[in-house]
Design an enzyme around this catalytic site. Structure first.
Site, PDB file in Angstrom:
ATOM      1  N   SER A   1       0.932  -1.308  -0.075  1.00  0.00           N
ATOM      2  CA  SER A   1      -0.108   0.076   0.308  1.00  0.00           C
ATOM      3  C   SER A   1       0.809   1.314   0.189  1.00  0.00           C
ATOM      4  CB  SER A   1      -1.004  -0.065   1.121  1.00  0.00           C
ATOM      5  OG  SER A   1      -1.496   1.202   1.228  1.00  0.00           O
TER       6      SER A   1
ATOM      7  N   HIS B   1      -1.213  -1.379  -4.007  1.00  0.00           N
ATOM      8  CA  HIS B   1      -2.269  -0.867  -3.448  1.00  0.00           C
ATOM      9  C   HIS B   1      -2.594   0.743  -3.373  1.00  0.00           C
ATOM     10  CE1 HIS B   1      -6.217  -2.197  -1.146  1.00  0.00           C
ATOM     11  NE2 HIS B   1      -5.686  -1.010  -0.482  1.00  0.00           N
TER      12      HIS B   1
ATOM     13  N   ASP C   1      -4.694   3.474  -1.910  1.00  0.00           N
ATOM     14  CA  ASP C   1      -5.845   3.781  -0.955  1.00  0.00           C
ATOM     15  C   ASP C   1      -6.493   5.166  -1.427  1.00  0.00           C
ATOM     16  OD1 ASP C   1      -6.209   1.568   0.772  1.00  0.00           O
ATOM     17  OD2 ASP C   1      -4.119   2.106   1.652  1.00  0.00           O
TER      18      ASP C   1
ATOM     19  N   MET D   1      -9.326   7.877  -0.196  1.00  0.00           N
ATOM     20  CA  MET D   1      -9.944   8.223   0.895  1.00  0.00           C
ATOM     21  C   MET D   1     -10.427   9.757   0.537  1.00  0.00           C
ATOM     22  SD  MET D   1      -7.741   7.105   3.892  1.00  0.00           S
ATOM     23  CE  MET D   1      -6.732   5.336   3.881  1.00  0.00           C
TER      24      MET D   1
ATOM     25  N   HIS E   1      -8.389   0.818  -3.999  1.00  0.00           N
ATOM     26  CA  HIS E   1      -9.333   0.484  -2.935  1.00  0.00           C
ATOM     27  C   HIS E   1     -10.216   1.894  -2.708  1.00  0.00           C
ATOM     28  CE1 HIS E   1      -9.799  -0.648   1.812  1.00  0.00           C
ATOM     29  NE2 HIS E   1     -11.024  -0.312   1.131  1.00  0.00           N
TER      30      HIS E   1
ATOM     31  N   MET F   1     -12.300   4.144  -0.591  1.00  0.00           N
ATOM     32  CA  MET F   1     -12.880   4.278   0.631  1.00  0.00           C
ATOM     33  C   MET F   1     -13.613   5.627   0.583  1.00  0.00           C
ATOM     34  SD  MET F   1      -9.955   2.732   3.158  1.00  0.00           S
ATOM     35  CE  MET F   1      -8.744   2.995   1.931  1.00  0.00           C
TER      36      MET F   1
ATOM     37  N   MET G   1     -11.443  -6.162   5.754  1.00  0.00           N
ATOM     38  CA  MET G   1     -10.665  -4.953   6.418  1.00  0.00           C
ATOM     39  C   MET G   1     -10.430  -5.700   7.883  1.00  0.00           C
ATOM     40  SD  MET G   1     -10.105  -2.722   4.531  1.00  0.00           S
ATOM     41  CE  MET G   1      -9.375  -1.603   5.642  1.00  0.00           C
TER      42      MET G   1
ATOM     43  N   GLY H   1      -9.300   3.894   6.933  1.00  0.00           N
ATOM     44  CA  GLY H   1      -9.206   5.526   7.398  1.00  0.00           C
ATOM     45  C   GLY H   1      -7.628   5.714   7.540  1.00  0.00           C
ATOM     46  N   PHE H   2      -7.088   4.970   7.962  1.00  0.00           N
ATOM     47  CA  PHE H   2      -5.666   5.314   8.447  1.00  0.00           C
ATOM     48  C   PHE H   2      -4.649   4.106   8.429  1.00  0.00           C
ATOM     49  CE2 PHE H   2      -8.264   8.383  10.694  1.00  0.00           C
ATOM     50  CZ  PHE H   2      -7.854   9.497  10.548  1.00  0.00           C
ATOM     51  N   GLY H   3      -3.403   4.504   7.835  1.00  0.00           N
ATOM     52  CA  GLY H   3      -2.424   3.534   7.864  1.00  0.00           C
ATOM     53  C   GLY H   3      -1.507   3.181   9.268  1.00  0.00           C
TER      54      GLY H   3
ATOM     55  N   ASP I   1      -6.698  -6.569   4.579  1.00  0.00           N
ATOM     56  CA  ASP I   1      -5.963  -4.931   4.523  1.00  0.00           C
ATOM     57  C   ASP I   1      -6.269  -4.680   5.733  1.00  0.00           C
ATOM     58  OD1 ASP I   1      -5.372  -2.453   3.947  1.00  0.00           O
ATOM     59  OD2 ASP I   1      -6.815  -1.965   2.609  1.00  0.00           O
TER      60      ASP I   1
END
Length: 218
Positions: free
Chosen positions: A8, A31, A33, A35, A64, A66, A135, A140-142, A173
């Protein structure tokens, strides 16, 4: 299913995304993300950055989404050239139509479930998807800690997929690392998103190899 590793870029240096992609030539996917600060409490990147990344790497992009309105935006990611586009069941208002549009644009269609969302109500959608994403943290956060409570759901998802008889991949994930990937693989996952475990390592490519070996051993 063969083990697949999808690092990611959420954990990479956003000023050097092309370099981050180049650092993992042995990864199966990259990956991404997306958001929107509405569906999740964070704002990352969107379609323009994905379009730029597609020019900078030959590794297929695993997008992905979100975001609050995936029905509106998801097909554009597939049309841009993403190899896989995943939408959240919690956000989609017309998931079947959107999943078919993703496939119609040439991408693999993924369906994501938050940790508290049960998998069983979506069994009938298995024929509409190429990948189910469970999930293992709240999105929302790594850098979040892996939620062991999700492991039984991964097992149930694997049972449903196997019973369906299709070729649906099962992705996890969130908090995937050398300490957790074997448990995910044992539960039935075969595609693994890893952020900090890859981009927080001194040698990201070696980290990818190490994670793959651990998952294959399980």
């Amino acid at each position: 299913m063969a083990v697949q590793i999808s690092p990611s870029i959420l954990s990479a240096d956003f000023a050097r995304l092309a370099e981050a992609a180049a650092a993992i030539p042995n990864a199966d996917w990259l990956h991404v993300d997306v958001m929107d600060n509405h569906f999740v409490p964070n704002l990352t990147i969107g379609l323009p950055v994905v379009e730029s990344l597609l020019k900078a790497t030959s590794t297929p992009l695993d997008c992905h989404l979100m975001i609050e309105d995936p029905d509106r935006w998801a097909p554009a990611y597939a049309e841009a050239g993403a190899g896989s586009v995943t939408i959240h069941v919690e956000a989609a208002k017309a998931p079947i139509r959107t999943l078919r549009q993703i496939r119609g644009a040439g991408a693999r269609a993924g369906l994501a479930l938050n940790p508290a969302t049960p998998v069983e109500p979506y069994e009938d959608l298995l024929g509409e998807i190429d990948m189910l994403l469970v999930m293992t943290v709240d999105p929302g956060f790594g850098g979040q800690k892996f939620l062991d409570v999700v492991l039984p759901k991964i097992r149930r998802a694997r049972t449903l997929i196997d019973g369906h008889g299709g070729q649906v991949w099962l992705q996890v994930d969130g908090g995937v690392s050398a300490q957790t990937i074997e448990r995910c693989a044992e539960a039935g996952a075969d595609v693994f998103v890893a952020g900090n475990a890859v981009y927080g390592a001194d040698d990201p490519a070696r980290a990818v190899d190490g994670l793959r070996a651990l998952a294959e051993k399980a």
